[in-house]
Enzyme design. Structure first.
Site, PDB file in Angstrom:
ATOM      1  N   LYS A   1       0.856  -1.200   0.000  1.00  0.00           N
ATOM      2  CA  LYS A   1       0.000   0.000   0.000  1.00  0.00           C
ATOM      3  C   LYS A   1       0.880   1.235   0.000  1.00  0.00           C
ATOM      4  O   LYS A   1       1.788   1.344   0.825  1.00  0.00           O
ATOM      5  CB  LYS A   1      -0.848   0.040   1.270  1.00  0.00           C
ATOM      6  CG  LYS A   1      -1.982  -0.933   1.284  1.00  0.00           C
ATOM      7  CD  LYS A   1      -2.791  -0.816   2.551  1.00  0.00           C
ATOM      8  CE  LYS A   1      -2.074  -1.409   3.748  1.00  0.00           C
ATOM      9  NZ  LYS A   1      -2.902  -1.587   4.930  1.00  0.00           N
TER      10      LYS A   1
ATOM     11  N   ARG B   1       0.896   5.642  -0.353  1.00  0.00           N
ATOM     12  CA  ARG B   1       0.256   6.933  -0.541  1.00  0.00           C
ATOM     13  C   ARG B   1       1.352   7.829  -1.091  1.00  0.00           C
ATOM     14  O   ARG B   1       2.295   8.175  -0.375  1.00  0.00           O
ATOM     15  CB  ARG B   1      -0.252   7.456   0.804  1.00  0.00           C
ATOM     16  CG  ARG B   1      -1.351   8.486   0.690  1.00  0.00           C
ATOM     17  CD  ARG B   1      -1.748   9.010   2.066  1.00  0.00           C
ATOM     18  NE  ARG B   1      -2.280   7.970   2.944  1.00  0.00           N
ATOM     19  CZ  ARG B   1      -3.553   7.576   2.968  1.00  0.00           C
ATOM     20  NH1 ARG B   1      -4.412   8.126   2.162  1.00  0.00           N
ATOM     21  NH2 ARG B   1      -3.942   6.646   3.801  1.00  0.00           N
TER      22      ARG B   1
END
Ligand code: R5P
Length: 314
Positions: free
Chosen positions: A194, A196
């Site tokens: 994951k 960002r």
């Protein structure tokens, strides 16, 4: 000697305690663990425990603080009743996610809980899939950390999905656990990464590994909100996975987690019974619970007989 054993249970997970007692062929020791009108906890052990090898089965799951306090008070009662040895059997060890200081002026609550258990009088601890193995080091008393993996691998083989399976870690933090599981299953490993890229932008899920056409098996120690798992399932399906199931040891399942799982692309979520399943879990269309009572029961028998427990890790 099993004959010297006493098994007690708090209110966290009576069905699991009953199943463990049945495995051991020992009745649960009669005791009252109840509340005064102001909700203070009162414990009364109704059988003689003097000189006995006592095991208290109590997960510190929701309501965490009540269940923890019950456990501490039961330990105190046993100590004052002259039990010879007290083992805190904590299938789900709550507060384990607070195992380091994430920032200044924050507590290490897992260490505090370890201190409380020890000061109350526990002589040893038996638990399952600690969130971080190093929490064992928070205790200066013997602490056995059992693995649910052998039970789960057996289940995967029985379900016939082992052939084409690919074990998937739902985040980078779970890679070590997932790699060991993949080795047991003799399956390849993939990782959900994951990221960002910039603050305020939504997370991007990258899959490391070719999951196309595979029966993906997500592995984690805890499912809480279900967010980690459902997002990972979406990302795997988008990359062409044939199916996605998940094996999770501890079903914390806060808030709307069960509804989120039911509405997700997960074929099946398999939990162990370290935490007592709620009615919502029992009726959910894609959640199944497997019991780790035989694993814990066998570990208790071995501790009582001073035999090796490590054979249970295989
Ligand atoms: C985190 O480190 C744990 O291993 C689990 O991945 C996490 O607790 C899952 O939380 P949630 O279900 O809320 O995404």
């Amino acid at each position: 000697m099993l004959g010297n054993m006493k098994i007690l249970a708090g209110n966290a997970n009576p069905p699991l305690a009953e199943a463990i007692a049945a495995y051991l062929g020992e009745p649960l020791t009669r005791c009252h663990v109840r509340r005064f009108a102001d909700l203070e906890i009162f414990v009364e052990i109704l059988e003689n425990v003097r000189g006995r090898d006592a095991f208290i089965i109590q997960s510190t799951s929701f309501p965490t603080n009540d269940n923890l306090m019950e456990l501490l008070i039961m330990i105190d009662a046993l100590r004052r009743a002259s039990a010879q040895r007290i083992t805190a059997v904590i299938p789900y060890f709550g507060y384990a996610r607070q195992d380091r200081k994430p920032g200044p002026r924050s507590p290490i609550s897992a260490k505090l809980v370890a201190n409380l258990l020890t000061r109350a009088g526990a002589d040893r601890v038996l638990t399952v899939d600690l969130h971080a193995g190093q929490i064992q080091g928070f205790f200066d008393i013997p602490t056995d950390n059992l693995f649910a993996a052998p039970t789960m691998v057996r289940d995967i083989k029985e379900r016939g999905i082992a052939e084409n399976a690919m074990v998937v870690s739902p985040d980078v933090g779970g890679v070590v656990r997932a790699r060991a599981f993949a080795k047991r299953l003799d399956a390849p490993l993939a990782i959900v990464d994951k990221r960002r890229e910039r603050a305020g932008e939504s997370e991007v899920m990258n899959i490391i590994g070719d999951v196309a056409g595979r029966n993906c098996v997500l592995l984690d120690d805890i499912i809480d909100s279900g967010g980690t798992l459902c997002n990972a399932a979406d990302a795997l399906i988008a990359k062409g996975a044939a199916s996605v199931s998940a094996y999770i040891t501890h079903g914390v399942l806060s808030g709307g987690a069960v509804a989120r799982i039911s509405a997700s692309q997960l074929t099946e979520l398999v939990l162990t019974d370290t935490i007592a399943p709620t009615e919502a879990v029992r009726v959910a269309r894609n959640i199944r619970v497997i019991s780790i009572a035989p694993l814990i029961g066998e570990a208790i028998a071995r501790i009582a007989k001073e035999e090796s427990v490590s054979i249970l890790f295989d």
